[in-house]
Every structure is written in C-alpha cells, then in structure tokens.
Design a protein around this motif. Structure first.
Motif, PDB file in Angstrom:
ATOM      1  N   GLN A 102       0.640  -1.135  -0.099  1.00  0.00           N
ATOM      2  CA  GLN A 102       0.032  -0.123   0.372  1.00  0.00           C
ATOM      3  C   GLN A 102       0.894   0.997  -0.050  1.00  0.00           C
ATOM      4  O   GLN A 102       1.667   1.326   0.441  1.00  0.00           O
ATOM      5  N   VAL A 103       0.348   1.895  -0.748  1.00  0.00           N
ATOM      6  CA  VAL A 103       1.637   3.708  -0.821  1.00  0.00           C
ATOM      7  C   VAL A 103       0.261   4.471  -1.104  1.00  0.00           C
ATOM      8  O   VAL A 103      -1.517   4.880  -1.144  1.00  0.00           O
ATOM      9  N   GLN A 104       1.046   5.001   0.263  1.00  0.00           N
ATOM     10  CA  GLN A 104      -0.224   6.436   0.637  1.00  0.00           C
ATOM     11  C   GLN A 104       0.291   7.833  -0.455  1.00  0.00           C
ATOM     12  O   GLN A 104       1.735   8.105  -0.186  1.00  0.00           O
ATOM     13  N   LEU A 105      -0.724   8.830  -0.971  1.00  0.00           N
ATOM     14  CA  LEU A 105       0.123   9.428  -1.207  1.00  0.00           C
ATOM     15  C   LEU A 105      -0.364  10.996  -1.349  1.00  0.00           C
ATOM     16  O   LEU A 105      -1.736  10.484  -1.021  1.00  0.00           O
ATOM     17  N   VAL A 106       0.353  12.227  -0.786  1.00  0.00           N
ATOM     18  CA  VAL A 106      -0.682  13.476  -0.558  1.00  0.00           C
ATOM     19  C   VAL A 106       0.259  14.384  -1.524  1.00  0.00           C
ATOM     20  O   VAL A 106       2.001  14.365  -1.440  1.00  0.00           O
ATOM     21  N   GLU A 107      -0.435  14.956  -2.608  1.00  0.00           N
ATOM     22  CA  GLU A 107       0.006  16.476  -3.129  1.00  0.00           C
ATOM     23  C   GLU A 107      -0.269  17.533  -2.326  1.00  0.00           C
ATOM     24  O   GLU A 107      -0.819  17.724  -1.840  1.00  0.00           O
ATOM     25  N   SER A 108       0.667  18.759  -2.817  1.00  0.00           N
ATOM     26  CA  SER A 108       1.272  19.225  -2.230  1.00  0.00           C
ATOM     27  C   SER A 108       1.541  20.687  -3.997  1.00  0.00           C
ATOM     28  O   SER A 108       2.443  20.274  -4.490  1.00  0.00           O
ATOM     29  N   GLY A 109       1.448  22.246  -3.315  1.00  0.00           N
ATOM     30  CA  GLY A 109       2.261  22.939  -4.269  1.00  0.00           C
ATOM     31  C   GLY A 109       1.125  23.955  -5.111  1.00  0.00           C
ATOM     32  O   GLY A 109       1.934  24.513  -6.109  1.00  0.00           O
ATOM     33  N   GLY A 110      -0.074  22.859  -5.233  1.00  0.00           N
ATOM     34  CA  GLY A 110      -0.106  23.593  -5.921  1.00  0.00           C
ATOM     35  C   GLY A 110      -1.343  25.483  -6.139  1.00  0.00           C
ATOM     36  O   GLY A 110      -0.887  25.822  -4.869  1.00  0.00           O
ATOM     37  N   GLY A 111      -2.167  26.032  -6.785  1.00  0.00           N
ATOM     38  CA  GLY A 111      -1.978  27.551  -6.062  1.00  0.00           C
ATOM     39  C   GLY A 111      -2.434  28.301  -8.269  1.00  0.00           C
ATOM     40  O   GLY A 111      -2.774  27.054  -8.636  1.00  0.00           O
ATOM     41  N   LEU A 112      -2.926  29.671  -7.473  1.00  0.00           N
ATOM     42  CA  LEU A 112      -3.067  30.354  -9.095  1.00  0.00           C
ATOM     43  C   LEU A 112      -1.953  31.255  -8.854  1.00  0.00           C
ATOM     44  O   LEU A 112      -0.992  31.744  -8.461  1.00  0.00           O
ATOM     45  N   VAL A 113      -1.514  31.310 -10.179  1.00  0.00           N
ATOM     46  CA  VAL A 113      -0.707  31.260 -10.908  1.00  0.00           C
ATOM     47  C   VAL A 113      -1.254  32.282 -12.229  1.00  0.00           C
ATOM     48  O   VAL A 113      -1.749  31.472 -13.082  1.00  0.00           O
ATOM     49  N   GLN A 114      -0.583  33.638 -12.575  1.00  0.00           N
ATOM     50  CA  GLN A 114      -0.809  33.879 -14.063  1.00  0.00           C
ATOM     51  C   GLN A 114       0.629  33.587 -15.565  1.00  0.00           C
ATOM     52  O   GLN A 114       1.719  33.042 -14.688  1.00  0.00           O
ATOM     53  N   ALA A 115      -0.361  34.043 -15.965  1.00  0.00           N
ATOM     54  CA  ALA A 115       0.429  32.893 -17.583  1.00  0.00           C
ATOM     55  C   ALA A 115       1.985  33.172 -17.426  1.00  0.00           C
ATOM     56  O   ALA A 115       2.295  34.337 -17.179  1.00  0.00           O
ATOM     57  N   GLY A 116       3.243  32.174 -17.846  1.00  0.00           N
ATOM     58  CA  GLY A 116       3.750  33.006 -17.798  1.00  0.00           C
ATOM     59  C   GLY A 116       4.572  32.460 -16.690  1.00  0.00           C
ATOM     60  O   GLY A 116       5.727  32.630 -16.229  1.00  0.00           O
ATOM     61  N   TRP A 174      -3.265   6.740  -5.938  1.00  0.00           N
ATOM     62  CA  TRP A 174      -3.067   7.745  -6.382  1.00  0.00           C
ATOM     63  C   TRP A 174      -3.618   8.658  -5.660  1.00  0.00           C
ATOM     64  O   TRP A 174      -4.167   8.372  -3.709  1.00  0.00           O
ATOM     65  N   GLY A 175      -3.295   9.855  -5.322  1.00  0.00           N
ATOM     66  CA  GLY A 175      -3.169  10.717  -4.436  1.00  0.00           C
ATOM     67  C   GLY A 175      -5.392  11.227  -4.757  1.00  0.00           C
ATOM     68  O   GLY A 175      -5.213  11.156  -5.875  1.00  0.00           O
ATOM     69  N   GLN A 176      -5.033  12.470  -3.782  1.00  0.00           N
ATOM     70  CA  GLN A 176      -6.395  12.782  -3.661  1.00  0.00           C
ATOM     71  C   GLN A 176      -5.985  14.520  -4.850  1.00  0.00           C
ATOM     72  O   GLN A 176      -7.055  14.990  -5.715  1.00  0.00           O
ATOM     73  N   GLY A 177      -5.035  14.775  -4.830  1.00  0.00           N
ATOM     74  CA  GLY A 177      -4.805  15.866  -6.322  1.00  0.00           C
ATOM     75  C   GLY A 177      -5.258  17.235  -5.369  1.00  0.00           C
ATOM     76  O   GLY A 177      -4.989  17.612  -4.514  1.00  0.00           O
ATOM     77  N   THR A 178      -4.355  18.327  -6.383  1.00  0.00           N
ATOM     78  CA  THR A 178      -3.847  19.487  -5.924  1.00  0.00           C
ATOM     79  C   THR A 178      -3.762  20.631  -7.259  1.00  0.00           C
ATOM     80  O   THR A 178      -3.746  20.453  -8.610  1.00  0.00           O
ATOM     81  N   GLN A 179      -5.060  21.397  -7.116  1.00  0.00           N
ATOM     82  CA  GLN A 179      -5.756  22.480  -7.757  1.00  0.00           C
ATOM     83  C   GLN A 179      -4.371  23.362  -8.414  1.00  0.00           C
ATOM     84  O   GLN A 179      -3.635  24.061  -7.718  1.00  0.00           O
ATOM     85  N   VAL A 180      -4.206  23.282  -9.499  1.00  0.00           N
ATOM     86  CA  VAL A 180      -3.436  24.500 -10.289  1.00  0.00           C
ATOM     87  C   VAL A 180      -4.451  25.364 -11.240  1.00  0.00           C
ATOM     88  O   VAL A 180      -5.408  24.655 -12.128  1.00  0.00           O
ATOM     89  N   THR A 181      -4.522  26.562 -11.458  1.00  0.00           N
ATOM     90  CA  THR A 181      -4.808  27.452 -11.557  1.00  0.00           C
ATOM     91  C   THR A 181      -4.724  29.020 -12.344  1.00  0.00           C
ATOM     92  O   THR A 181      -3.928  29.643 -12.208  1.00  0.00           O
ATOM     93  N   VAL A 182      -4.158  28.999 -13.778  1.00  0.00           N
ATOM     94  CA  VAL A 182      -3.653  29.370 -14.654  1.00  0.00           C
ATOM     95  C   VAL A 182      -4.308  30.912 -15.321  1.00  0.00           C
ATOM     96  O   VAL A 182      -5.208  30.358 -16.402  1.00  0.00           O
ATOM     97  N   SER A 183      -4.567  31.839 -15.012  1.00  0.00           N
ATOM     98  CA  SER A 183      -5.205  32.853 -15.418  1.00  0.00           C
ATOM     99  C   SER A 183      -4.104  33.716 -16.862  1.00  0.00           C
ATOM    100  O   SER A 183      -2.939  33.627 -16.778  1.00  0.00           O
ATOM    101  N   SER A 184      -4.974  34.526 -17.815  1.00  0.00           N
ATOM    102  CA  SER A 184      -4.437  35.107 -18.332  1.00  0.00           C
ATOM    103  C   SER A 184      -4.562  36.477 -18.224  1.00  0.00           C
ATOM    104  O   SER A 184      -4.906  37.102 -17.591  1.00  0.00           O
TER     105      SER A 184
END
Length: 124
Positions: free
Chosen positions: A1-15, A114-124
């Motif tokens: 069994q493997v447990q996975l935890v993601e981190s580091g996602g967030g809101l960032v501008q394009a580029g 599989w981990g639960q995921g982390t949201q990444v949002t890139v704004s234009s």
C-alpha cells in the motif's frame, strides 16, 4: 500500500511557475515508478509526466515538453513536478500516481495508487 499526498498547487499568472510535490508513504519509495496526471473540469484525466524507480528516465506529454520537469528524491520519498511557462490551458487538478512496476508509464491503468490531487489555476 502507498499513500500519496500532493501539495504546491495554487493560482498563478500565465508565464509563471509552480512546483508541485507528492509525498509518498507506506512502501519503499525507491521501488515505485511515479507519474503525474491532470484533470480539468468536464475532461478526461490525462498523462503529464512519469519517472522510473531510479529517476534516470522520464517521459512527458507533448503538451508539456520543454516546460515541465519531473524529478524525485528517494531519500525524501517525494516526487516533484516543476512547471514553467504556464498557460491557461494547464489549469486542472494535478494528481500523482504510483506503480509497483519499473518504467515510465503513460496510461492510467499502469498505476495502482493515486493521490487526491492539488488544484492549479493559471490566469490569462
């Protein structure tokens, strides 16, 4: 069994850049191949990048080649995804996955954990 935890996602501008981390526990980390996938709302989960046990081989989706880099630190049981030159179309939930086989796999069915995921949002 493997447990996975993601981190580091967030809101960032394009580029801009983000660095995702996936911490693993429950099994000898150096014996699992790792991958990153992403899933945008209303879309299927898609392959992003993968890396083999020792970290000397990596594979990337065409859409991220030259912009994203996958790496791993087996001493810290962690896999990373460095994302540069981000685009709005990179917006998604990013999930890490682990396989008990060695290789650079691109298919969902190659991964067992599989981990639960982390949201990444890139704004234009």
């Amino acid at each position: 069994q493997v447990q996975l935890v993601e981190s580091g996602g967030g809101l960032v501008q394009a580029g801009g850049s983000l660095r995702l981390s996936c911490a693993a526990s429950g099994r000898t980390f150096s014996n699992v191949a790792m991958g990153w996938f992403r899933q945008a709302p209303g879309q299927e989960r898609e392959f992003v990048a993968s890396i083999n046990w020792a970290g000397q081989y990596a594979n990337y989706a065409d859409s991220v080649k030259g912009r994203f880099t996958i790496s791993r630190d087996n001493a810290k049981n962690t896999v990373f995804l460095q994302m540069n030159s981000l685009k709005p179309e990179d917006t998604a939930v990013y999930l890490c996955a682990a396989s008990s086989r060695n290789g650079v796999f691109t298919k969902i069915y190659d991964y067992t954990y599989w981990g639960q995921g982390t949201q990444v949002t890139v704004s234009s």
